[in-house]
Design a protein around this motif. Structure first.
Motif, PDB file in Angstrom:
ATOM      1  N   ARG A 176       0.933  -0.971   0.016  1.00  0.00           N
ATOM      2  CA  ARG A 176       0.029  -0.082  -0.144  1.00  0.00           C
ATOM      3  C   ARG A 176       0.896   1.183   0.078  1.00  0.00           C
ATOM      4  O   ARG A 176       1.984   1.333   0.731  1.00  0.00           O
ATOM      5  N   ASN A 177       0.506   2.359  -0.954  1.00  0.00           N
ATOM      6  CA  ASN A 177       1.246   3.468  -0.753  1.00  0.00           C
ATOM      7  C   ASN A 177       1.074   4.211   0.462  1.00  0.00           C
ATOM      8  O   ASN A 177       0.207   4.127   1.071  1.00  0.00           O
ATOM      9  N   LYS A 178       2.120   5.127   0.798  1.00  0.00           N
ATOM     10  CA  LYS A 178       2.057   5.654   2.225  1.00  0.00           C
ATOM     11  C   LYS A 178       1.870   7.380   1.829  1.00  0.00           C
ATOM     12  O   LYS A 178       2.403   8.006   0.815  1.00  0.00           O
ATOM     13  N   ILE A 179       1.025   7.635   2.742  1.00  0.00           N
ATOM     14  CA  ILE A 179       0.934   9.428   2.665  1.00  0.00           C
ATOM     15  C   ILE A 179       2.059   9.890   3.694  1.00  0.00           C
ATOM     16  O   ILE A 179       1.932   9.582   4.904  1.00  0.00           O
ATOM     17  N   VAL A 180       2.919  10.839   3.192  1.00  0.00           N
ATOM     18  CA  VAL A 180       3.874  11.447   4.139  1.00  0.00           C
ATOM     19  C   VAL A 180       3.650  12.738   4.111  1.00  0.00           C
ATOM     20  O   VAL A 180       3.321  13.546   2.948  1.00  0.00           O
ATOM     21  N   ALA A 181       4.030  13.562   5.175  1.00  0.00           N
ATOM     22  CA  ALA A 181       4.362  14.982   5.234  1.00  0.00           C
ATOM     23  C   ALA A 181       4.988  15.691   4.308  1.00  0.00           C
ATOM     24  O   ALA A 181       6.388  15.057   4.316  1.00  0.00           O
TER      25      ALA A 181
END
Length: 136
Positions: free
Chosen positions: A2-7
């Motif tokens: 799964r792709n990650k959301i990062v700041a």
């Protein structure tokens, strides 16, 4: 995986997003767009003011207008605005839009035929942001 959301508060992200949205919009609206601008230079070839925007179909989108404080009151802002509007008209624009804050130049634009069409009150906290249009 799964792709990650990062700041990511970077300018690079903002620029990349703009490029993606502009490319998508251009694929949907094959309307010519052109950057426009004029600057004022003093006798030493130093920039003391300018205006920039974009011609986009029927519209002139005005982004920035600035004259150094010590050079104001000589009609430069009016000349810049008039030049940009005239150039946009030559390209086919028949309307102009801009936004301005209450402490910037709403009265200046009103004197040049712009009408307030939308206001954000309490912007960003207690101020006022006006969106203004004009028939060219």
């Amino acid at each position: 995986m799964r792709n990650k959301i990062v700041a990511d508060n970077s300018t690079q992200l903002s620029e990349w997003l703009k490029e993606q949205v502009v490319a998508f919009n251009q694929s949907q609206w094959p309307v010519q767009r052109q950057e426009l601008g004029f600057s004022i230079n003093n006798e030493d070839a130093q920039r003391i003011g300018g205006i920039s925007g974009r011609w986009f179909g029927n519209w002139l989108l005005i982004d920035w207008l600035w004259v150094n404080p010590e050079d104001r009151g000589q009609g430069y802002a009016s000349e810049l605005l008039s030049k940009l509007e005239s150039h946009a008209k030559e390209l086919g624009a028949n309307k102009a839009v801009l936004d301005t804050l209450e402490f910037q130049a709403p009265e200046f634009y009103r004197r040049h035929g712009y009408e307030e069409v939308f206001v954000l009150e309490n912007y960003p906290l207690t101020g006022r942001r006006s969106y203004m249009c004009k028939e060219l």
